[in-house]
Design a protein around this motif. Sequence first.
Motif, PDB file in Angstrom:
ATOM      1  N   UNK A 367      53.277 132.059 109.837  1.00 21.32           N
ATOM      2  CA  UNK A 367      54.736 132.040 109.542  1.00 21.32           C
ATOM      3  C   UNK A 367      54.357 131.834 107.751  1.00 21.32           C
ATOM      4  N   UNK A 368      55.019 130.701 106.964  1.00 21.34           N
ATOM      5  CA  UNK A 368      54.805 130.924 105.172  1.00 21.34           C
ATOM      6  C   UNK A 368      54.263 129.827 104.698  1.00 21.34           C
ATOM      7  N   UNK A 369      52.965 129.387 105.622  1.00 19.88           N
ATOM      8  CA  UNK A 369      51.674 128.273 105.214  1.00 19.88           C
ATOM      9  C   UNK A 369      50.794 129.715 104.620  1.00 19.88           C
ATOM     10  N   UNK A 370      51.228 130.398 105.246  1.00 27.84           N
ATOM     11  CA  UNK A 370      49.927 131.740 105.382  1.00 27.84           C
ATOM     12  C   UNK A 370      49.989 132.730 103.771  1.00 27.84           C
ATOM     13  N   UNK A 375      59.784 140.576 100.825  1.00 31.07           N
ATOM     14  CA  UNK A 375      60.766 141.271 100.011  1.00 31.07           C
ATOM     15  C   UNK A 375      62.439 139.846 100.299  1.00 31.07           C
ATOM     16  N   UNK A 376      63.486 139.655 100.036  1.00 31.02           N
ATOM     17  CA  UNK A 376      64.206 138.410 100.030  1.00 31.02           C
ATOM     18  C   UNK A 376      65.161 139.780 100.964  1.00 31.02           C
ATOM     19  N   UNK A 377      65.755 139.406 102.085  1.00 29.74           N
ATOM     20  CA  UNK A 377      66.906 139.959 103.185  1.00 29.74           C
ATOM     21  C   UNK A 377      65.874 140.555 104.923  1.00 29.74           C
ATOM     22  N   UNK A 378      66.123 138.970 104.568  1.00 29.31           N
ATOM     23  CA  UNK A 378      65.135 139.014 106.608  1.00 29.31           C
ATOM     24  C   UNK A 378      63.454 139.408 106.316  1.00 29.31           C
ATOM     25  N   UNK A 379      62.816 139.310 106.143  1.00 28.03           N
ATOM     26  CA  UNK A 379      61.387 139.846 106.167  1.00 28.03           C
ATOM     27  C   UNK A 379      60.558 138.891 105.817  1.00 28.03           C
ATOM     28  N   UNK A 380      60.825 137.619 105.461  1.00 24.71           N
ATOM     29  CA  UNK A 380      60.413 136.233 106.043  1.00 24.71           C
ATOM     30  C   UNK A 380      60.590 135.950 107.002  1.00 24.71           C
ATOM     31  N   UNK A 381      61.870 135.804 107.644  1.00 23.61           N
ATOM     32  CA  UNK A 381      61.648 135.553 108.891  1.00 23.61           C
ATOM     33  C   UNK A 381      61.568 136.151 110.092  1.00 23.61           C
ATOM     34  N   UNK A 382      61.693 137.675 109.759  1.00 26.80           N
ATOM     35  CA  UNK A 382      60.349 138.647 110.491  1.00 26.80           C
ATOM     36  C   UNK A 382      59.316 138.179 110.791  1.00 26.80           C
ATOM     37  N   UNK A 383      58.639 137.531 109.375  1.00 20.08           N
ATOM     38  CA  UNK A 383      57.025 137.076 109.684  1.00 20.08           C
ATOM     39  C   UNK A 383      56.813 136.295 110.137  1.00 20.08           C
ATOM     40  N   UNK A 384      57.893 135.487 110.620  1.00 20.19           N
ATOM     41  CA  UNK A 384      57.871 133.377 111.278  1.00 20.19           C
ATOM     42  C   UNK A 384      58.155 134.169 112.451  1.00 20.19           C
ATOM     43  N   UNK A 385      58.434 135.116 112.829  1.00 24.65           N
ATOM     44  CA  UNK A 385      58.452 135.614 114.295  1.00 24.65           C
ATOM     45  C   UNK A 385      57.366 135.945 115.126  1.00 24.65           C
TER      46      UNK A 385
END
Length: 395
Positions: A367-370, A375-385
Amino acid sequence: MLEQKDVVIIGAGAAGLFCAAQAGQLGLEVLVLDNGKKPGRKILMSGGGRCNFTNMYTDHGAYLSDNPHFCKSALARYTQWDFIDLVSRHGIDYHEKTLGQLFCDNSAQDIIDLLLKECEQGGVELRMRSEVLSVEPNERGFLLQLPAGDIQAKSLVIASGGLSMPGLGATPFGYKIAQQFGIKVLPTRAGLVPFTLHKPLLEMLNVLSGIATPITVTANNGTSFKESLLFTHRGLSGPAILQISSYWQAGETIAINLFPELDIDGFLNSERLEHPNQSLKNSLARHLPKRLVECLQTLNIVSDVTLKQLSIPQQQRLIEELQNWQIQPNGTEGYRTAEVTLGGIDTKALSSKTMESNQVPGLYFIGEVVDVTGWLGGYNFQWAWSSAWACAQAL
Ligand code: FDA
Protein backbone atom coordinates in the motif's frame (compact mmCIF):
# COMPACT_ATOMS: atom_id res chain seq x y z
CA MET A 1 -0.08 -18.96 26.56
CA LEU A 2 1.55 -16.95 23.79
CA GLU A 3 -0.95 -16.09 21.04
CA GLN A 4 0.27 -17.39 17.66
CA LYS A 5 -0.78 -16.39 14.12
CA ASP A 6 0.35 -17.25 10.63
CA VAL A 7 0.12 -13.62 9.62
CA VAL A 8 -0.25 -10.34 11.49
CA ILE A 9 -1.15 -7.35 9.36
CA ILE A 10 -0.69 -3.87 10.81
CA GLY A 11 -3.23 -1.45 9.36
CA ALA A 12 -6.91 -2.03 8.59
CA GLY A 13 -6.99 0.27 5.60
CA ALA A 14 -7.48 -0.61 1.96
CA ALA A 15 -4.27 -2.62 1.55
CA GLY A 16 -4.35 -4.34 4.95
CA LEU A 17 -7.98 -5.47 4.74
CA PHE A 18 -7.65 -6.72 1.18
CA CYS A 19 -4.45 -8.61 1.94
CA ALA A 20 -6.04 -10.12 5.06
CA ALA A 21 -9.09 -11.31 3.12
CA GLN A 22 -6.97 -12.92 0.40
CA ALA A 23 -4.56 -14.58 2.83
CA GLY A 24 -7.44 -15.80 5.02
CA GLN A 25 -9.22 -17.28 2.03
CA LEU A 26 -5.99 -19.08 1.12
CA GLY A 27 -6.22 -20.84 4.49
CA LEU A 28 -3.94 -18.77 6.71
CA GLU A 29 -4.77 -17.65 10.22
CA VAL A 30 -4.73 -13.87 9.93
CA LEU A 31 -4.96 -11.13 12.54
CA VAL A 32 -5.28 -7.45 11.58
CA LEU A 33 -4.29 -4.82 14.13
CA ASP A 34 -5.20 -1.15 13.81
CA ASN A 35 -4.80 1.84 16.08
CA GLY A 36 -8.17 3.35 15.09
CA LYS A 37 -11.74 2.81 16.22
CA LYS A 38 -13.02 1.68 12.81
CA PRO A 39 -11.46 -0.01 9.78
CA GLY A 40 -11.09 1.78 6.44
CA ARG A 41 -11.38 5.35 7.67
CA LYS A 42 -9.73 6.78 4.53
CA ILE A 43 -11.94 4.68 2.29
CA LEU A 44 -14.99 6.21 3.92
CA MET A 45 -13.68 9.75 3.29
CA SER A 46 -12.51 9.00 -0.22
CA GLY A 47 -14.02 10.23 -3.45
CA GLY A 48 -16.25 12.70 -1.63
CA GLY A 49 -17.83 9.79 0.29
CA ARG A 50 -18.32 7.64 -2.84
CA CYS A 51 -14.81 6.08 -3.05
CA ASN A 52 -13.09 6.30 -6.41
CA PHE A 53 -12.06 2.66 -6.00
CA THR A 54 -10.08 2.17 -9.22
CA ASN A 55 -9.36 3.61 -12.64
CA MET A 56 -10.17 1.84 -15.89
CA TYR A 57 -6.97 3.17 -17.45
CA THR A 58 -4.65 1.98 -14.69
CA ASP A 59 -1.15 1.68 -16.06
CA HIS A 60 2.29 1.91 -14.45
CA GLY A 61 2.74 5.32 -16.15
CA ALA A 62 0.27 6.81 -13.66
CA TYR A 63 2.56 6.12 -10.68
CA LEU A 64 5.50 8.03 -9.19
CA SER A 65 8.32 6.05 -7.64
CA ASP A 66 12.08 6.17 -7.48
CA ASN A 67 11.85 2.92 -9.49
CA PRO A 68 8.99 3.41 -11.98
CA HIS A 69 9.15 -0.29 -13.00
CA PHE A 70 8.50 -1.64 -9.49
CA CYS A 71 4.69 -1.41 -9.60
CA LYS A 72 4.35 -3.14 -12.99
CA SER A 73 4.29 -6.74 -11.80
CA ALA A 74 1.65 -6.33 -9.08
CA LEU A 75 -0.57 -4.11 -11.26
CA ALA A 76 -0.41 -6.70 -14.05
CA ARG A 77 -1.20 -9.65 -11.79
CA TYR A 78 -4.18 -8.10 -9.98
CA THR A 79 -5.68 -5.57 -12.36
CA GLN A 80 -8.40 -2.94 -12.19
CA TRP A 81 -10.66 -5.45 -14.01
CA ASP A 82 -10.14 -7.99 -11.22
CA PHE A 83 -11.27 -5.46 -8.63
CA ILE A 84 -14.17 -4.27 -10.80
CA ASP A 85 -15.24 -7.90 -11.09
CA LEU A 86 -15.14 -8.24 -7.28
CA VAL A 87 -17.20 -5.06 -6.87
CA SER A 88 -19.77 -6.44 -9.33
CA ARG A 89 -19.90 -9.79 -7.56
CA HIS A 90 -20.80 -7.92 -4.36
CA GLY A 91 -23.68 -6.25 -6.20
CA ILE A 92 -22.22 -2.76 -5.75
CA ASP A 93 -23.48 -0.26 -8.32
CA TYR A 94 -20.87 2.10 -9.70
CA HIS A 95 -20.30 4.63 -12.46
CA GLU A 96 -17.50 6.30 -14.37
CA LYS A 97 -17.31 9.95 -13.36
CA THR A 98 -14.59 11.08 -15.75
CA LEU A 99 -11.24 9.89 -17.16
CA GLY A 100 -11.89 6.24 -16.27
CA GLN A 101 -12.50 7.03 -12.58
CA LEU A 102 -14.97 4.56 -11.05
CA PHE A 103 -17.08 5.62 -8.06
CA CYS A 104 -19.74 3.83 -5.99
CA ASP A 105 -23.26 5.01 -6.87
CA ASN A 106 -24.26 4.78 -3.25
CA SER A 107 -21.52 5.19 -0.65
CA ALA A 108 -17.87 4.40 0.08
CA GLN A 109 -19.24 2.26 2.92
CA ASP A 110 -20.08 -0.30 0.20
CA ILE A 111 -16.34 -0.86 -0.39
CA ILE A 112 -15.67 -1.21 3.35
CA ASP A 113 -18.54 -3.70 3.61
CA LEU A 114 -17.07 -5.62 0.66
CA LEU A 115 -13.67 -5.82 2.35
CA LEU A 116 -15.17 -6.85 5.69
CA LYS A 117 -17.30 -9.56 4.06
CA GLU A 118 -14.24 -10.86 2.22
CA CYS A 119 -12.33 -10.87 5.52
CA GLU A 120 -15.16 -12.74 7.19
CA GLN A 121 -15.07 -15.37 4.45
CA GLY A 122 -11.37 -15.79 5.15
CA GLY A 123 -11.94 -16.10 8.92
CA VAL A 124 -9.83 -12.99 9.52
CA GLU A 125 -9.73 -11.53 13.01
CA LEU A 126 -9.79 -7.75 13.22
CA ARG A 127 -8.60 -6.02 16.40
CA MET A 128 -9.14 -2.27 16.50
CA ARG A 129 -7.64 0.24 18.96
CA SER A 130 -4.53 -1.92 19.05
CA GLU A 131 -1.17 -0.34 19.49
CA VAL A 132 1.96 -2.35 18.77
CA LEU A 133 4.63 -1.35 21.27
CA SER A 134 7.51 -3.26 19.72
CA VAL A 135 8.41 -5.84 17.07
CA GLU A 136 11.30 -8.22 17.58
CA PRO A 137 12.48 -10.85 15.11
CA ASN A 138 12.98 -14.39 16.42
CA GLU A 139 13.48 -17.89 15.01
CA ARG A 140 9.69 -18.33 14.50
CA GLY A 141 9.11 -14.98 12.79
CA PHE A 142 8.23 -11.87 14.78
CA LEU A 143 7.24 -11.26 18.38
CA LEU A 144 4.87 -8.33 18.75
CA GLN A 145 4.44 -6.65 22.10
CA LEU A 146 0.99 -5.12 22.74
CA PRO A 147 -0.49 -3.72 25.98
CA ALA A 148 -2.96 -6.63 25.97
CA GLY A 149 -0.24 -9.28 25.59
CA ASP A 150 2.39 -10.58 23.17
CA ILE A 151 1.63 -12.12 19.77
CA GLN A 152 3.90 -14.41 17.75
CA ALA A 153 3.55 -14.08 13.94
CA LYS A 154 5.19 -16.20 11.27
CA SER A 155 4.83 -13.34 8.79
CA LEU A 156 4.36 -9.63 9.40
CA VAL A 157 2.71 -7.33 6.86
CA ILE A 158 3.06 -3.58 7.29
CA ALA A 159 0.04 -1.83 5.77
CA SER A 160 0.02 1.22 8.01
CA GLY A 161 -0.13 3.78 5.17
CA GLY A 162 1.62 7.12 4.82
CA LEU A 163 1.59 10.37 6.76
CA SER A 164 -1.29 12.12 5.02
CA MET A 165 -4.24 13.13 7.17
CA PRO A 166 -3.01 12.48 10.70
CA GLY A 167 -6.60 13.24 11.72
CA LEU A 168 -7.54 9.88 10.16
CA GLY A 169 -4.95 7.93 12.15
CA ALA A 170 -1.86 8.26 9.94
CA THR A 171 1.40 7.51 11.77
CA PRO A 172 5.04 6.93 10.76
CA PHE A 173 4.83 3.37 12.15
CA GLY A 174 5.76 1.66 8.86
CA TYR A 175 8.82 3.83 8.32
CA LYS A 176 10.00 3.23 11.89
CA ILE A 177 9.71 -0.54 11.49
CA ALA A 178 11.69 -0.31 8.23
CA GLN A 179 14.40 1.73 9.94
CA GLN A 180 14.53 -0.74 12.82
CA PHE A 181 15.31 -3.52 10.33
CA GLY A 182 17.80 -1.42 8.36
CA ILE A 183 15.46 -1.02 5.38
CA LYS A 184 15.92 2.26 3.52
CA VAL A 185 13.11 4.81 3.66
CA LEU A 186 13.14 7.48 0.96
CA PRO A 187 12.28 11.05 2.02
CA THR A 188 8.53 11.61 2.23
CA ARG A 189 6.43 14.62 1.22
CA ALA A 190 2.78 15.46 0.76
CA GLY A 191 1.23 14.62 -2.62
CA LEU A 192 -2.14 15.32 -4.25
CA VAL A 193 -2.31 18.44 -2.12
CA PRO A 194 -3.43 22.07 -2.64
CA PHE A 195 -0.85 24.85 -3.06
CA THR A 196 -0.58 27.86 -0.81
CA LEU A 197 0.47 31.20 -2.35
CA HIS A 198 2.77 34.03 -1.30
CA LYS A 199 0.83 36.83 0.39
CA PRO A 200 0.83 39.47 -2.40
CA LEU A 201 -0.53 37.05 -5.03
CA LEU A 202 -2.92 35.45 -2.55
CA GLU A 203 -4.36 38.86 -1.67
CA MET A 204 -4.94 39.60 -5.36
CA LEU A 205 -6.49 36.21 -6.11
CA ASN A 206 -8.54 36.00 -2.92
CA VAL A 207 -11.65 37.39 -4.62
CA LEU A 208 -11.63 34.32 -6.90
CA SER A 209 -12.15 31.90 -4.01
CA GLY A 210 -14.60 29.21 -5.13
CA ILE A 211 -14.14 29.82 -8.88
CA ALA A 212 -13.10 26.90 -11.09
CA THR A 213 -11.83 26.89 -14.67
CA PRO A 214 -10.36 24.26 -16.98
CA ILE A 215 -6.59 24.55 -17.49
CA THR A 216 -3.53 22.66 -18.52
CA VAL A 217 -0.86 22.84 -15.84
CA THR A 218 2.78 21.91 -16.39
CA ALA A 219 5.54 21.20 -13.88
CA ASN A 220 9.23 22.01 -14.39
CA ASN A 221 9.94 18.44 -15.48
CA GLY A 222 7.43 18.79 -18.35
CA THR A 223 4.61 16.70 -16.80
CA SER A 224 1.19 18.18 -17.67
CA PHE A 225 -2.40 17.64 -16.64
CA LYS A 226 -5.51 19.00 -18.33
CA GLU A 227 -8.14 19.24 -15.62
CA SER A 228 -9.87 21.85 -13.54
CA LEU A 229 -8.25 24.58 -11.37
CA LEU A 230 -10.05 25.79 -8.26
CA PHE A 231 -9.11 29.06 -6.55
CA THR A 232 -9.41 28.82 -2.76
CA HIS A 233 -8.98 31.27 0.12
CA ARG A 234 -5.61 29.65 0.84
CA GLY A 235 -4.34 29.33 -2.73
CA LEU A 236 -4.88 26.87 -5.58
CA SER A 237 -6.64 23.52 -5.62
CA GLY A 238 -8.81 21.39 -7.91
CA PRO A 239 -7.82 18.19 -9.73
CA ALA A 240 -5.21 19.83 -12.01
CA ILE A 241 -3.38 21.33 -9.04
CA LEU A 242 -3.58 18.19 -6.89
CA GLN A 243 -2.11 16.18 -9.76
CA ILE A 244 0.77 18.57 -10.45
CA SER A 245 1.57 18.96 -6.74
CA SER A 246 3.05 15.45 -6.79
CA TYR A 247 5.56 16.57 -9.42
CA TRP A 248 6.36 19.94 -7.80
CA GLN A 249 9.46 20.62 -5.71
CA ALA A 250 9.74 23.54 -3.25
CA GLY A 251 10.83 26.76 -4.97
CA GLU A 252 9.75 25.70 -8.46
CA THR A 253 7.14 27.44 -10.60
CA ILE A 254 4.18 25.86 -12.37
CA ALA A 255 2.93 26.99 -15.79
CA ILE A 256 -0.81 27.43 -16.27
CA ASN A 257 -2.50 27.51 -19.67
CA LEU A 258 -5.86 29.21 -19.14
CA PHE A 259 -6.99 28.29 -22.66
CA PRO A 260 -6.23 24.58 -22.95
CA GLU A 261 -8.69 23.99 -25.80
CA LEU A 262 -9.19 27.31 -27.59
CA ASP A 263 -7.19 28.73 -30.52
CA ILE A 264 -7.01 32.05 -28.71
CA ASP A 265 -5.13 33.83 -31.52
CA GLY A 266 -7.86 32.91 -34.00
CA PHE A 267 -10.56 33.82 -31.48
CA LEU A 268 -9.13 37.30 -30.81
CA ASN A 269 -8.63 37.94 -34.53
CA SER A 270 -12.23 37.09 -35.36
CA GLU A 271 -13.49 39.07 -32.34
CA ARG A 272 -11.47 42.09 -33.57
CA LEU A 273 -13.10 41.84 -37.01
CA GLU A 274 -16.62 41.50 -35.64
CA HIS A 275 -16.48 43.84 -32.62
CA PRO A 276 -13.44 46.14 -32.94
CA ASN A 277 -14.70 48.48 -30.20
CA GLN A 278 -15.32 45.74 -27.65
CA SER A 279 -12.96 45.69 -24.68
CA LEU A 280 -10.36 42.94 -24.56
CA LYS A 281 -11.69 42.16 -21.08
CA ASN A 282 -15.21 41.43 -22.34
CA SER A 283 -13.92 39.27 -25.17
CA LEU A 284 -11.82 37.15 -22.82
CA ALA A 285 -14.76 36.88 -20.44
CA ARG A 286 -16.56 34.87 -23.11
CA HIS A 287 -14.16 32.02 -22.30
CA LEU A 288 -12.92 32.76 -18.77
CA PRO A 289 -14.79 33.60 -15.55
CA LYS A 290 -15.34 37.40 -15.50
CA ARG A 291 -13.77 37.85 -12.07
CA LEU A 292 -10.66 35.99 -13.23
CA VAL A 293 -10.30 38.38 -16.20
CA GLU A 294 -10.62 41.32 -13.79
CA CYS A 295 -7.87 39.81 -11.64
CA LEU A 296 -5.67 39.30 -14.69
CA GLN A 297 -6.12 43.02 -15.33
CA THR A 298 -5.01 43.83 -11.79
CA LEU A 299 -1.99 41.64 -12.38
CA ASN A 300 -1.21 43.63 -15.58
CA ILE A 301 -1.54 40.52 -17.72
CA VAL A 302 -4.65 41.83 -19.49
CA SER A 303 -4.58 45.51 -20.56
CA ASP A 304 -7.50 47.87 -20.42
CA VAL A 305 -7.85 48.28 -24.20
CA THR A 306 -10.38 47.67 -26.95
CA LEU A 307 -9.68 44.96 -29.50
CA LYS A 308 -8.78 47.44 -32.21
CA GLN A 309 -6.25 49.04 -29.84
CA LEU A 310 -4.60 45.69 -29.21
CA SER A 311 -1.55 45.52 -31.47
CA ILE A 312 -0.35 42.23 -32.95
CA PRO A 313 2.84 42.15 -30.79
CA GLN A 314 0.70 42.96 -27.70
CA GLN A 315 -1.66 40.14 -28.64
CA GLN A 316 1.24 37.70 -28.97
CA ARG A 317 2.59 38.74 -25.53
CA LEU A 318 -0.87 38.39 -24.02
CA ILE A 319 -1.32 34.91 -25.49
CA GLU A 320 2.07 33.86 -24.14
CA GLU A 321 1.08 35.08 -20.67
CA LEU A 322 -2.38 33.48 -20.72
CA GLN A 323 -1.05 30.16 -21.97
CA ASN A 324 2.08 30.15 -19.87
CA TRP A 325 1.07 31.90 -16.63
CA GLN A 326 4.00 31.25 -14.31
CA ILE A 327 3.09 30.91 -10.65
CA GLN A 328 5.50 30.12 -7.87
CA PRO A 329 3.57 28.47 -5.03
CA ASN A 330 4.61 29.35 -1.52
CA GLY A 331 4.25 25.70 -0.53
CA THR A 332 1.59 23.06 -0.10
CA GLU A 333 -1.04 22.60 2.58
CA GLY A 334 1.06 19.64 3.75
CA TYR A 335 0.03 16.30 5.21
CA ARG A 336 -2.99 17.85 6.93
CA THR A 337 -4.98 17.87 3.66
CA ALA A 338 -2.80 15.76 1.33
CA GLU A 339 -4.47 12.68 -0.16
CA VAL A 340 -1.21 10.76 -0.33
CA THR A 341 2.40 10.58 0.83
CA LEU A 342 5.15 10.46 -1.77
CA GLY A 343 8.30 8.51 -0.99
CA GLY A 344 8.46 5.86 1.74
CA ILE A 345 9.87 2.33 1.82
CA ASP A 346 12.53 2.11 -0.89
CA THR A 347 11.29 -0.36 -3.50
CA LYS A 348 14.87 -1.56 -4.00
CA ALA A 349 14.54 -3.24 -0.61
CA LEU A 350 11.41 -5.21 -1.68
CA SER A 351 10.51 -7.95 -4.14
CA SER A 352 8.20 -6.50 -6.78
CA LYS A 353 6.52 -9.90 -7.05
CA THR A 354 5.72 -10.43 -3.37
CA MET A 355 6.38 -7.11 -1.54
CA GLU A 356 8.63 -9.07 0.86
CA SER A 357 11.76 -7.42 2.23
CA ASN A 358 14.88 -8.71 0.47
CA GLN A 359 16.84 -8.69 3.69
CA VAL A 360 14.21 -9.67 6.29
CA PRO A 361 12.34 -12.84 5.24
CA GLY A 362 8.72 -12.81 6.38
CA LEU A 363 8.45 -9.01 6.55
CA TYR A 364 6.24 -7.39 3.90
CA PHE A 365 5.24 -3.79 3.06
CA ILE A 366 2.12 -3.00 1.01
CA GLY A 367 0.00 0.00 0.00
CA GLU A 368 0.87 3.62 0.53
CA VAL A 369 3.76 3.04 2.95
CA VAL A 370 5.78 1.88 -0.09
CA ASP A 371 7.41 4.41 -2.43
CA VAL A 372 4.70 4.02 -5.07
CA THR A 373 2.22 6.89 -5.44
CA GLY A 374 -0.55 7.13 -8.00
CA TRP A 375 -2.23 10.02 -9.72
CA LEU A 376 -5.56 11.29 -8.53
CA GLY A 377 -8.41 9.17 -9.90
CA GLY A 378 -8.54 5.75 -8.22
CA TYR A 379 -4.92 4.81 -8.93
CA ASN A 380 -3.91 4.77 -5.26
CA PHE A 381 -6.61 2.32 -4.24
CA GLN A 382 -5.68 0.13 -7.20
CA TRP A 383 -2.09 0.08 -5.92
CA ALA A 384 -3.42 -0.90 -2.49
CA TRP A 385 -5.45 -3.80 -4.00
CA SER A 386 -2.67 -4.97 -6.35
CA SER A 387 0.19 -4.83 -3.84
CA ALA A 388 -2.00 -6.51 -1.19
CA TRP A 389 -2.97 -9.31 -3.57
CA ALA A 390 0.65 -9.92 -4.65
CA CYS A 391 1.69 -10.11 -1.00
CA ALA A 392 -1.15 -12.46 -0.01
CA GLN A 393 -0.16 -15.00 -2.69
CA ALA A 394 3.32 -15.21 -1.17
CA LEU A 395 2.46 -15.46 2.54
P1 FDA B 1 -4.50 3.57 4.78
O1 FDA B 1 -4.03 4.89 5.21
O2 FDA B 1 -5.78 3.45 4.06
O3 FDA B 1 -4.56 2.57 6.01
C1 FDA B 1 -3.57 2.52 6.98
C2 FDA B 1 -4.18 1.99 8.25
O4 FDA B 1 -3.13 1.78 9.19
C3 FDA B 1 -5.16 2.95 8.89
O5 FDA B 1 -6.36 2.27 9.20
C4 FDA B 1 -4.46 3.44 10.15
O6 FDA B 1 -5.36 3.67 11.19
C5 FDA B 1 -3.55 2.25 10.45
N1 FDA B 1 -2.36 2.62 11.22
C6 FDA B 1 -1.52 3.66 11.02
N2 FDA B 1 -0.57 3.66 11.95
C7 FDA B 1 -0.80 2.59 12.78
C8 FDA B 1 -0.16 2.08 13.93
N3 FDA B 1 0.90 2.69 14.45
N4 FDA B 1 -0.67 0.99 14.52
C9 FDA B 1 -1.77 0.38 14.00
N5 FDA B 1 -2.43 0.83 12.91
C10 FDA B 1 -1.93 1.92 12.30
N6 FDA B 1 -7.28 7.09 -3.43
C11 FDA B 1 -7.98 6.64 -4.50
O7 FDA B 1 -7.49 5.78 -5.22
N7 FDA B 1 -9.25 7.11 -4.73
C12 FDA B 1 -9.84 8.04 -3.94
O8 FDA B 1 -11.02 8.41 -4.15
C13 FDA B 1 -9.09 8.57 -2.87
N8 FDA B 1 -9.61 9.57 -2.07
C14 FDA B 1 -8.92 9.98 -0.96
C15 FDA B 1 -9.49 10.94 -0.13
C16 FDA B 1 -8.80 11.34 1.01
C17 FDA B 1 -9.42 12.41 1.88
C18 FDA B 1 -7.55 10.77 1.33
C19 FDA B 1 -6.80 11.18 2.57
C20 FDA B 1 -6.99 9.83 0.49
C21 FDA B 1 -7.65 9.42 -0.67
N9 FDA B 1 -7.10 8.47 -1.53
C22 FDA B 1 -7.81 8.03 -2.61
C23 FDA B 1 -5.82 7.81 -1.21
C24 FDA B 1 -6.10 6.47 -0.53
O9 FDA B 1 -7.02 6.67 0.54
C25 FDA B 1 -4.83 5.84 0.01
O10 FDA B 1 -3.87 5.78 -1.01
C26 FDA B 1 -5.11 4.44 0.54
O11 FDA B 1 -6.06 4.52 1.58
C27 FDA B 1 -3.85 3.78 1.03
O12 FDA B 1 -4.22 2.55 1.60
P2 FDA B 1 -3.33 1.89 2.74
O13 FDA B 1 -4.09 0.70 3.19
O14 FDA B 1 -1.94 1.73 2.28
O15 FDA B 1 -3.27 2.97 3.89
